[in-house]
Motif scaffolding. Sequence first.
Motif, short mmCIF file in Angstrom:
data_model
loop_
_atom_site.label_atom_id
_atom_site.label_comp_id
_atom_site.label_asym_id
_atom_site.label_seq_id
_atom_site.Cartn_x
_atom_site.Cartn_y
_atom_site.Cartn_z
N TYR A 1 0.82 -1.21 0.00
CA TYR A 1 0.00 0.00 0.00
C TYR A 1 0.86 1.27 0.00
O TYR A 1 0.38 2.35 0.33
N HIS B 1 1.84 3.10 -2.29
CA HIS B 1 1.37 4.20 -3.14
C HIS B 1 0.51 5.16 -2.32
O HIS B 1 0.47 6.36 -2.61
N THR C 1 4.67 2.84 -6.28
CA THR C 1 3.61 1.88 -6.61
C THR C 1 3.34 0.95 -5.42
O THR C 1 4.11 0.91 -4.46
N ASP D 1 0.22 -2.14 -11.10
CA ASP D 1 0.92 -1.38 -10.07
C ASP D 1 1.27 0.02 -10.57
O ASP D 1 1.15 1.01 -9.85
N LYS E 1 -0.18 1.79 -12.90
CA LYS E 1 -1.36 2.65 -12.98
C LYS E 1 -1.76 3.16 -11.59
O LYS E 1 -2.04 4.35 -11.41
N GLU E 2 -1.77 2.27 -10.60
CA GLU E 2 -2.14 2.68 -9.25
C GLU E 2 -1.18 3.75 -8.73
O GLU E 2 -1.60 4.73 -8.09
N ASP F 1 -9.46 9.09 -13.25
CA ASP F 1 -9.43 7.78 -13.88
C ASP F 1 -10.85 7.45 -14.36
O ASP F 1 -11.61 6.75 -13.68
N LYS G 1 -12.10 3.63 -14.41
CA LYS G 1 -12.40 3.00 -13.12
C LYS G 1 -13.69 3.54 -12.54
O LYS G 1 -14.51 2.77 -12.01
#
Length: 437
Positions: free
Chosen positions: A306, A308, A330, A342, A344-345, A391, A394
């Motif tokens: 976690y 990020h 990430t 990862d 993208k997050e 985003d 999503k």
Amino acid sequence: MKNYKTQMEAAKKGIITPEMELVCSKEQITPDYLREKVAIGEIVIPANVNHTSLSAEGIGQGLKTKINVNLGISGDLKDYDMEMSKVNLALQYGAEAIMDLSNYGKTNHFRKELIKKSSAMIGTVPMYDAIGYLEKDLLEITASDFLKVVEAHAKEGVDFVTIHAGINKRVIESFKQSKRITNIVSRGGSLLFAWMEMTGNENPFFEYYDDVLEILRTYDVTISLGDALRPGCLADSSDAGQISELIEIGYLTERAWEKDVQVIVEGPGHMALNEIKANVLMEKRICHNAPFYVLGPLVTDIAPGYDHITSAIGGSIAAASGADFLCYVTPAEHLRLPDLADVKEGIIATKIAAHAADIAKNIPDARKIDNEMAKARHNVDWDKMFSLAIDPEKAQNYYESTPPKDRHTCSMCGKMCAVRTTNLILEGKKVEFCTEK
């Protein structure tokens, strides 16, 4: 024909470059403001003369907070196609910079393709590439060898390079006395420390700093002065080693400016919330308001998977306090090379942190899109909300995964949606729950 070598030299001569004009159009600032800030080093425009696909960006005081995405080839995962897919993601979601941290084999093929393709500015850490590029073990590499790698990256079109020039023998003494828990967590910093200890020599990037600057000036490469002693855990933050290196970086910043080389200063990795603002202010004071580039900071050490989130929390505070450039982190940090999900997050989390900070810093029109989102929510206009989301894919997928009976609400509140209720009353209509309409 240009009568300047670098953006900083042009600014000092009163010249508005095409790159400056582009940055002004993106940032809604005047050319005179930008030129003055570039001339004194408070804004940088990393723009290698050989990076022809670049869409120039400014980093520094009064500008939007920029974000960087790290990627690259590793010895355990040599998938060039995967790394290029990460490049596509970075460009799709608006990252302003991409750092190629490849550390395996002959990396120049990937780097050349990256520079050719990317409109984002490209950064590297030449130290990572030294062993593969030179085909020598660490102990066999000479000071002049290290400079050859820097020159190779500069010629290829890299816009900024991380050079750990501040970790000299004086700083190493402070580091050894500090008795850190995690010691040195910077990859480039640890390699230089090992080389210095094994050879007994001074840091070649410090000893031959003027030669490094001459290389960078030739191609207009911005130097990102790396923090080899960035803290790798909360317990190591703001210690003597970190501060000693920052003092050296302050001196090196002024020396670069004398040669018309633009400077970014890199900042801490792990740090408690209450220390972040003080560290940003200290960097700005010691390094003469040079743009500040931070990795996080990560505000707790116990969130692998976690990070990020821990990074975005620290990054938003750092940027709101005056940091100018955020390096993404990430969910894979500390665990593995990140995959596409990862990446993208990490990008989205860092974009959120940067945008939140821009609102706090009153960057022109930073809040405009938030106001548009608020109006779309008032009107329960889902298509508009999706288009404004950081985003969109999503957001829409979440909404459509449990579709409501009435598209004027979502499946959480249904007809008890507060927005729907208030809108109906203000429109002079009844609010009814028990009768299907």
